[in-house]
Design a protein around this motif. Structure first.
Motif, PDB file in Angstrom:
ATOM      1  N   VAL A 157       0.911  -1.300  -0.145  1.00 45.85           N
ATOM      2  CA  VAL A 157      -0.021   0.026  -0.034  1.00 45.85           C
ATOM      3  C   VAL A 157       0.756   1.227  -0.016  1.00 45.85           C
ATOM      4  N   LEU A 158       0.946   1.900  -1.011  1.00 43.89           N
ATOM      5  CA  LEU A 158       1.778   3.089  -1.323  1.00 43.89           C
ATOM      6  C   LEU A 158       1.310   4.320  -1.289  1.00 43.89           C
ATOM      7  N   HIS A 159       1.781   4.967  -0.331  1.00 44.01           N
ATOM      8  CA  HIS A 159       1.205   6.521  -0.311  1.00 44.01           C
ATOM      9  C   HIS A 159       1.970   7.323  -1.150  1.00 44.01           C
ATOM     10  N   VAL A 160       1.623   7.993  -2.166  1.00 43.14           N
ATOM     11  CA  VAL A 160       2.131   8.665  -3.261  1.00 43.14           C
ATOM     12  C   VAL A 160       2.052  10.116  -3.326  1.00 43.14           C
ATOM     13  N   GLY A 161       1.208  10.510  -2.084  1.00 42.01           N
ATOM     14  CA  GLY A 161       1.172  12.197  -2.113  1.00 42.01           C
ATOM     15  C   GLY A 161      -0.150  12.484  -1.652  1.00 42.01           C
ATOM     16  N   PRO A 162      -0.608  13.655  -2.111  1.00 41.04           N
ATOM     17  CA  PRO A 162      -1.712  14.423  -1.632  1.00 41.04           C
ATOM     18  C   PRO A 162      -3.061  13.709  -2.636  1.00 41.04           C
ATOM     19  N   SER A 163      -4.130  14.350  -2.220  1.00 43.22           N
ATOM     20  CA  SER A 163      -5.588  13.619  -3.037  1.00 43.22           C
ATOM     21  C   SER A 163      -5.374  13.959  -4.492  1.00 43.22           C
ATOM     22  N   GLY A 164      -5.662  12.603  -5.039  1.00 40.86           N
ATOM     23  CA  GLY A 164      -5.526  12.588  -6.467  1.00 40.86           C
ATOM     24  C   GLY A 164      -4.512  11.830  -6.951  1.00 40.86           C
ATOM     25  N   ASN A 165      -3.138  12.143  -6.141  1.00 40.75           N
ATOM     26  CA  ASN A 165      -1.951  11.379  -6.773  1.00 40.75           C
ATOM     27  C   ASN A 165      -2.046  10.076  -6.751  1.00 40.75           C
ATOM     28  N   GLY A 166      -2.980   9.217  -6.145  1.00 42.85           N
ATOM     29  CA  GLY A 166      -3.055   7.786  -6.440  1.00 42.85           C
ATOM     30  C   GLY A 166      -3.429   7.596  -7.798  1.00 42.85           C
ATOM     31  N   LEU A 167      -4.410   8.262  -8.405  1.00 39.87           N
ATOM     32  CA  LEU A 167      -4.977   8.133  -9.772  1.00 39.87           C
ATOM     33  C   LEU A 167      -4.074   8.844 -10.545  1.00 39.87           C
ATOM     34  N   ARG A 168      -3.185   9.607 -10.463  1.00 38.89           N
ATOM     35  CA  ARG A 168      -2.217  10.327 -11.344  1.00 38.89           C
ATOM     36  C   ARG A 168      -1.170   9.105 -11.516  1.00 38.89           C
ATOM     37  N   VAL A 169      -0.818   8.426 -10.375  1.00 41.17           N
ATOM     38  CA  VAL A 169       0.181   7.653 -10.530  1.00 41.17           C
ATOM     39  C   VAL A 169      -0.346   6.359 -11.453  1.00 41.17           C
ATOM     40  N   LYS A 170      -1.419   5.834 -11.061  1.00 35.72           N
ATOM     41  CA  LYS A 170      -2.259   4.961 -11.802  1.00 35.72           C
ATOM     42  C   LYS A 170      -2.336   5.099 -13.201  1.00 35.72           C
ATOM     43  N   LEU A 171      -2.504   6.498 -13.633  1.00 36.39           N
ATOM     44  CA  LEU A 171      -2.808   6.885 -15.103  1.00 36.39           C
ATOM     45  C   LEU A 171      -1.388   6.814 -15.638  1.00 36.39           C
TER      46      LEU A 171
END
Length: 264
Positions: A157-171
């Protein structure tokens, strides 16, 4: 243990529900039909037939539906956020626009509900093994609050930054995944020009310096076309989301777009 509401108990969601139950969490799941509600109850969860019921008296609600429009419908139009208690958390697994997360946060903040985007990479077999990769965006304290629940099926479970960044990394992940398939199609074509059959090529290349995870999946199927056929529905959806969202955010896929389109 936590009280978890769940929306979207389908191909990906139902294995998540089963892992949550196995970890000892109390799970309430939206079931839209008699058949789905029966399956939910058989698994050991409580089935409800109204979205707002999913959010009542819970610590966390997880949404794992298919599209951006479905997330908006469930969370904003059908009363899920308004039904959730203060101090609870909403976790979004669906691949959607980061701007939708911004809209959810704007509605949730006055209700004292935390919103975390937890984009997924992997399939049902990874969930069953407890090894689904999760790219998580949100404030550190909000993410920390949901990680113990997500660990039921997510590792890492990787915390990749502020809100929306999980989706940006997924994109970015999805763009690169699709581009790698395109490049492998070109490599397969080159191999055929040189007289090397796809089966021989992809039995050998995973052991070389060009190896990647996608290549391993192609090797198991024997050719790029066979692999594409097995994941075609999801690849098409992901590529469409990538292109639409990158354009919406004013970014540019660059050479990745060329590779994605190769021998598609």
């Amino acid at each position: 243990m936590s009280r978890v509401g769940f929306v979207g108990a389908g191909r990906m969601g139902m294995p998540m529900v089963e892992r949550l139950l196995g970890a000892g969490h109390e799970v309430r799941v939206l079931g839209r039909s008699d058949e789905s509600r029966a399956a939910i109850e058989t698994a050991g969860a409580k089935a409800v037939d109204d979205v707002s019921e999913v959010g009542v008296d819970v610590d966390l609600v997880t949404v794992c539906v298919f599209t951006d429009a479905q997330v908006r419908e469930v969370c904003l139009e059908r009363g899920l956020l308004q039904a959730m208690p203060r101090g609870s958390s909403l976790v979004i697994h669906t691949t959607i626009s980061p701007k939708t997360i911004e809209d959810l946060v704007a509605v949730a903040e006055p209700l004292a509900v935390a919103v975390v985007d937890a984009a997924v990479s992997g399939g049902p077999h990874d969930i069953a093994a407890g090894s689904l990769t999760l790219f998580v965006g949100g404030p550190e304290s909000d993410v920390a609050a949901v990680v113990p629940v997500l660990n039921a099926y997510g590792d890492p479970v990787l915390h990749v930054g502020p809100s929306g960044n999980g989706l940006r990394v997924k994109l970015v992940n999805n763009a690169l995944f699709a581009a790698q398939i395109g490049l492998l199609a070109e490599a397969e074509a080159l191999g055929q020009q040189l007289g090397v059959a796809p089966e021989a090529l992809f039995s050998a290349l995973p052991h070389g310096s060009s190896a990647c995870k996608v290549m391993g999946n192609v090797a198991m199927r024997g050719s790029v076309e066979a692999f594409r056929s097995s994941v075609g529905e999801f690849i098409s959806k992901d590529v469409s989301v990538v292109r639409d969202t990158v354009a919406e955010l004013g970014a540019d896929l660059g050479v990745l777009d060329t590779a994605i389109s190769a021998r598609a």
